[in-house]
Design a protein around this motif. Structure first.
Motif, PDB file in Angstrom:
ATOM      1  N   HIS A 149     -14.180 -42.594  37.044  1.00  0.00           N
ATOM      2  CA  HIS A 149     -14.333 -43.782  36.468  1.00  0.00           C
ATOM      3  C   HIS A 149     -13.609 -44.021  34.939  1.00  0.00           C
ATOM      4  CE1 HIS A 149     -18.621 -44.224  37.932  1.00  0.00           C
ATOM      5  NE2 HIS A 149     -17.860 -44.327  38.805  1.00  0.00           N
ATOM      6  N   LYS A 150     -13.290 -42.982  34.364  1.00  0.00           N
ATOM      7  CA  LYS A 150     -11.879 -43.669  33.244  1.00  0.00           C
ATOM      8  C   LYS A 150     -10.821 -43.810  33.332  1.00  0.00           C
ATOM      9  CE  LYS A 150     -10.646 -40.141  29.654  1.00  0.00           C
ATOM     10  NZ  LYS A 150     -10.356 -39.313  28.844  1.00  0.00           N
ATOM     11  N   THR A 151     -10.216 -43.323  34.710  1.00  0.00           N
ATOM     12  CA  THR A 151      -8.772 -43.141  35.325  1.00  0.00           C
ATOM     13  C   THR A 151      -8.761 -45.065  35.758  1.00  0.00           C
ATOM     14  OG1 THR A 151      -9.064 -41.349  36.377  1.00  0.00           O
ATOM     15  CG2 THR A 151      -7.339 -43.788  36.947  1.00  0.00           C
ATOM     16  N   THR A 152     -10.523 -45.495  36.732  1.00  0.00           N
ATOM     17  CA  THR A 152     -10.067 -46.651  37.595  1.00  0.00           C
ATOM     18  C   THR A 152     -10.472 -47.818  36.956  1.00  0.00           C
ATOM     19  OG1 THR A 152     -12.659 -46.643  38.280  1.00  0.00           O
ATOM     20  CG2 THR A 152     -10.180 -45.173  39.436  1.00  0.00           C
ATOM     21  N   GLY A 153     -11.405 -47.276  35.616  1.00  0.00           N
ATOM     22  CA  GLY A 153     -12.589 -48.424  35.220  1.00  0.00           C
ATOM     23  C   GLY A 153     -13.391 -49.006  35.378  1.00  0.00           C
TER      24      GLY A 153
ATOM     25  N   ALA B 162      -8.650 -50.964  38.750  1.00  0.00           N
ATOM     26  CA  ALA B 162      -8.520 -52.319  37.966  1.00  0.00           C
ATOM     27  C   ALA B 162      -8.285 -52.462  36.965  1.00  0.00           C
ATOM     28  CB  ALA B 162     -10.087 -52.674  38.349  1.00  0.00           C
ATOM     29  N   ALA B 163      -8.920 -50.973  35.800  1.00  0.00           N
ATOM     30  CA  ALA B 163      -8.095 -51.626  34.332  1.00  0.00           C
ATOM     31  C   ALA B 163      -6.932 -51.932  34.364  1.00  0.00           C
ATOM     32  CB  ALA B 163      -8.577 -50.260  33.606  1.00  0.00           C
ATOM     33  N   GLU B 164      -5.796 -51.612  35.003  1.00  0.00           N
ATOM     34  CA  GLU B 164      -4.625 -51.699  34.376  1.00  0.00           C
ATOM     35  C   GLU B 164      -4.348 -53.326  35.261  1.00  0.00           C
ATOM     36  OE1 GLU B 164      -2.074 -48.638  35.547  1.00  0.00           O
ATOM     37  OE2 GLU B 164      -3.975 -47.076  34.802  1.00  0.00           O
ATOM     38  N   GLY B 165      -5.285 -53.342  35.945  1.00  0.00           N
ATOM     39  CA  GLY B 165      -4.756 -55.357  36.506  1.00  0.00           C
ATOM     40  C   GLY B 165      -4.887 -55.313  38.117  1.00  0.00           C
ATOM     41  N   GLU B 166      -4.500 -53.744  38.588  1.00  0.00           N
ATOM     42  CA  GLU B 166      -4.575 -53.546  40.137  1.00  0.00           C
ATOM     43  C   GLU B 166      -5.389 -54.183  40.681  1.00  0.00           C
ATOM     44  OE1 GLU B 166      -3.440 -50.520  43.810  1.00  0.00           O
ATOM     45  OE2 GLU B 166      -3.996 -49.299  41.810  1.00  0.00           O
ATOM     46  N   ASN B 167      -4.644 -54.959  42.159  1.00  0.00           N
ATOM     47  CA  ASN B 167      -5.649 -55.831  42.978  1.00  0.00           C
ATOM     48  C   ASN B 167      -5.750 -55.135  44.184  1.00  0.00           C
ATOM     49  OD1 ASN B 167      -6.674 -58.212  44.278  1.00  0.00           O
ATOM     50  ND2 ASN B 167      -5.307 -59.554  44.110  1.00  0.00           N
ATOM     51  N   PRO B 168      -7.226 -54.892  45.055  1.00  0.00           N
ATOM     52  CA  PRO B 168      -6.739 -53.857  45.345  1.00  0.00           C
ATOM     53  C   PRO B 168      -6.891 -55.041  47.000  1.00  0.00           C
ATOM     54  CG  PRO B 168      -9.645 -55.450  44.919  1.00  0.00           C
ATOM     55  CD  PRO B 168      -8.536 -55.116  43.931  1.00  0.00           C
ATOM     56  N   ILE B 169      -6.928 -56.656  46.732  1.00  0.00           N
ATOM     57  CA  ILE B 169      -6.474 -57.056  48.076  1.00  0.00           C
ATOM     58  C   ILE B 169      -5.092 -57.381  48.125  1.00  0.00           C
ATOM     59  CG2 ILE B 169      -6.736 -59.522  48.994  1.00  0.00           C
ATOM     60  CD1 ILE B 169      -9.147 -60.298  47.547  1.00  0.00           C
ATOM     61  N   LYS B 170      -3.956 -56.603  49.021  1.00  0.00           N
ATOM     62  CA  LYS B 170      -3.167 -56.510  49.061  1.00  0.00           C
ATOM     63  C   LYS B 170      -2.058 -57.399  50.418  1.00  0.00           C
ATOM     64  CE  LYS B 170      -3.521 -52.433  47.227  1.00  0.00           C
ATOM     65  NZ  LYS B 170      -2.533 -52.786  45.559  1.00  0.00           N
ATOM     66  N   ALA B 171      -0.968 -57.679  51.095  1.00  0.00           N
ATOM     67  CA  ALA B 171      -0.484 -58.369  51.666  1.00  0.00           C
ATOM     68  C   ALA B 171      -0.399 -59.880  52.627  1.00  0.00           C
ATOM     69  CB  ALA B 171      -0.518 -57.183  52.931  1.00  0.00           C
ATOM     70  N   ASN B 172      -0.884 -60.736  50.557  1.00  0.00           N
ATOM     71  CA  ASN B 172      -1.534 -61.871  51.071  1.00  0.00           C
ATOM     72  C   ASN B 172      -2.580 -61.855  52.357  1.00  0.00           C
ATOM     73  OD1 ASN B 172      -1.848 -64.142  50.739  1.00  0.00           O
ATOM     74  ND2 ASN B 172      -0.595 -64.636  52.606  1.00  0.00           N
TER      75      ASN B 172
END
Length: 664
Positions: free
Chosen positions: A578-582, A553-563
């Motif tokens: 925690h350090k990796t995901t933010g 999430a810290a890098e802007g990845e979206n957990p909602i995929k494929a519309n």
């Protein structure tokens, strides 16, 4: 209801059995009325969690606050009637009633008045969360001691002038008899039970954090939950079944994250033989690569304990690489013999071969490895064999571990289809073009998609069944290792697990684990629809829900995929992530209005939650809302209830036309 709908003569034996439960027209009719009423209730709330990784305090808190659902309901119920601080106090009381009561008594001057106000508020909250259910279901959730009293308070209101004195009298008596604390704890427990109708865990209860056993003990008392097994769960299953490679992996991960609590305190696994062997074998080795990671939630280790942990870590890692390689050579059909890297070590040059290329090693001190041709490098020394035998016995005869694994088996499987949602932990192996990939299982048979997940589950269950063909049982025990690190494993699906490379090779190119096609293609809506079709998931609003891969999430990845067709809810519950995901994890709530994804920040402690009202700070994202409020009729349970109604209507027809006689 025409006669042509029923072939009573064909169904007569089934209807005669049904008639034993509903022996008269009146009873069958009453049950139809009851079921039809249930179909029109709002759909119960489902709660999805994934990748708990032993983070018991955070899991417990998220379960107690229902991912903010209780806080939301308290806010809606009381609006501007009470201050925000009072709402926070009420929520904390619901989460941790016993500890909060202790604090209240230290500061509150008029406890009787506080009891009156608080019990009224709790009854109001309980009435709200129970409104989705039948009185019968609510009654079953009530504690025996206060069942009658809570029922009376839920169904009588102080707004009714004729009943105001009656309700006040009940509460006065609760206080006068000294049962107020017990009553508050009981009704808070009921609120926690009813706010969530069903809990889904998408795998990985074990590893990294120290509280997996506490999570399982808590789930043992939880009524309505299921689990889709994760790779770390399967690793512990394999260890319990007697797969030596799984046993070594389990211990190695615990040592890597300085987490011996689960092994020693929870399950009583004796680590003294490993410690003794490690000190004798690696006493002069700095074991630099094996220093434990202390960001997994465990306490910081002093220099002496860190050094011992590192020696034990190296000892079990080398033992792991040996027994893994033996299993890989035993099963050439897995095409994993190239993962026997110990046999490629050149001790003179201090190098090893990876994918046909020679790499320098960071260290080459392996006193238990024989240099030479063939498989001599992966033979266990007599001391290693004795250690492995002791560890094998400790895991396979551990009563508490077996009970926990049995619990996971009884509530779980590789996948589930629930209310138009396909749940599985990690992957559905795909070819490059997105079609389902066929994977070899036992006896050379190939399966893909739904069949692959089903038969994989059947295969590993056979490892615990004494009446299974011994050859199949042995293969099932070995297969736990493939599920952990096999390229086409539905719980791994990567080119390799580069554990050896990360320990001993500096070149990070060798550390790369190429993800399978599922992870590359899962953002494609068409691919997700193809998978959903293959699993026969019906409905216009259908989804795939996964865990396994932490969302950055810290890098802007979206957990909602494929519309919106696929949701990934592993945001990293464990402190190690925690350090990796933010963030500190995602949870998903599916209520009668639709889906809400909740993003959590790290949980500090129960102490902070009780004393300061500190809750997990959560951000709620609306994923999908429905145009109409979903009812029980729209769910899987609703489909089953409709079938029951049809059967009862057929029974009525049989009674009224003389096929079956009423038993009055």
């Amino acid at each position: 209801m025409g006669k042509k709908h029923y072939d009573v003569e064909k169904d007569i034996r089934y209807l005669e059995l049904l008639a034993k439960s509903f022996p008269t027209v009146a009873e069958a009719s009453t049950e139809i009325i009851n079921l039809q009423a249930i179909l029109n209730l709002p759909k119960g709330t489902e709660h999805f969690l994934a990748d708990l990784h032993g983070a018991y305090p955070a899991f417990q808190h998220v379960l107690k606050n229902a991912s903010g659902n209780i806080k939301r309901k308290v806010g809606e119920l009381f609006g501007n009637e009470i201050r925000e601080s009072e709402k926070r106090e009420l929520c904390t009381l619901i989460y941790y009633p016993e500890r909060k009561l202790e604090l209240v008594k230290q500061t509150e001057s008029d406890m009787d008045d506080w009891y009156h106000i608080t019990i009224h508020q709790l009854v109001k909250v309980c009435r709200e969360v129970s409104s989705k259910y039948t009185r019968s279901k609510v009654r079953k959730a009530l504690p025996q001691d206060f069942s009658y009293i809570i029922q009376e308070l839920l169904h009588e209101r102080t707004e009714d002038i004729d009943k105001a004195a009656y309700v006040k009298g009940i509460i006065d008596t609760i206080i006068d008899t000294g049962r107020a604390d017990d009553f508050i704890m009981a009704i808070c427990d009921v609120i926690q039970r009813l706010v969530i109708d069903q809990l889904h865990i998408l795998g990985d209860i074990f590893d990294r954090g120290p509280g997996a056993h506490l999570i399982l003990d808590m789930l043992k008392r939880y009524k309505n939950w299921d689990i889709q097994w994760g790779n770390h769960d399967v690793l512990w299953m394999g260890a319990c079944a007697g797969n030596d490679a799984c046993i070594c992996n389990v211990i190695r991960l615990c040592l890597r994250y300085a987490n011996l609590t689960t092994l020693e305190e929870a399950y009583g696994i004796n680590m003294i033989p490993l410690a003794t062997f490690a000190m004798e074998t690696y006493g002069d080795d700095p074991c630099t690569e094996f220093m434990p990671k202390t960001n997994g939630g465990s306490e910081l280790l002093d220099e002496k304990n860190a050094r011992l942990t590192a020696m034990m870590h190296k000892a079990i890692a080398i033992l792991q690489f040996k027994v893994e390689s033996q299993i890989f050579h035993k099963h050439p059909e897995w095409q994993m013999e190239d993962r026997d890297l110990l046999s490629t070590i050149n001790f003179e040059k201090k190098t090893c071969m990876v994918d046909g290329k020679e790499y320098p090693m960071t260290s080459c001190n392996f006193p238990t490895i024989k240099a030479g041709k063939g498989k001599s490098a992966i033979e266990l020394t007599p001391e290693e064999q004795d250690l492995m035998n002791r560890l094998h016995h400790s895991f396979t005869t551990n009563e508490k571990l077996r009970k926990h694994i049995k619990l996971i088996f009884s509530h779980g499987c590789m996948y589930s289809i629930i209310n138009h949602n396909l749940l599985f932990h990690a992957s559905c192996p795909l070819n490059e073009d997105g079609t389902l990939k066929e994977v070899h299982l036992y006896n050379g048979k190939k399966y893909s998609g739904k069949d692959l997940m089903h038969y994989t589950g059947m295969l590993i269950r056979s490892a615990f069944q004494g009446d299974t063909n011994p050859e199949e049982r042995d293969y099932g025990i070995d297969y736990f290792l493939y599920l952990w690190c096999g390229p086409d494993s539905i719980l791994f699906d990567k080119s390799k697990m580069a554990t050896f490379e990360r320990y001993f090779i500096e070149d990070k190119a060798t550390h790369k684990e190429q993800k399978g096609n599922y992870f590359k293609l899962r953002d494609n809506e068409e691919i997700c629809d193809h998978i959903l079709d293959a699993f026969e998931v019906k409905g216009p609003n259908r989804h795939i829900i996964n865990g396994h891969v932490p969302v950055h999430a810290a890098e802007g990845e979206n957990p909602i995929k494929a519309n919106g067709k696929l949701m990934v809810i592993d945001g990293g519950f464990s402190q190690a992530y925690h350090k990796t995901t933010g963030i500190a994890g995602y949870t998903l709530v599916y209520h009668s209005r639709g889906f809400q994804l909740v993003q959590h920040e790290p949980f500090t402690s129960e102490e902070d939650a009780v004393r300061t009202g500190a809750d997990i700070k959560s951000t709620t994202q609306i994923v999908e809302m429905t145009a109409h409020r979903m009812l029980v009729a729209d769910t899987d349970i609703g489909t089953e209830l409709k079938k029951q109604v049809d059967d009862l209507r057929e029974l009525l027809y049989a009674y009224r036309h003389g096929f079956i006689k009423e038993k009055r």
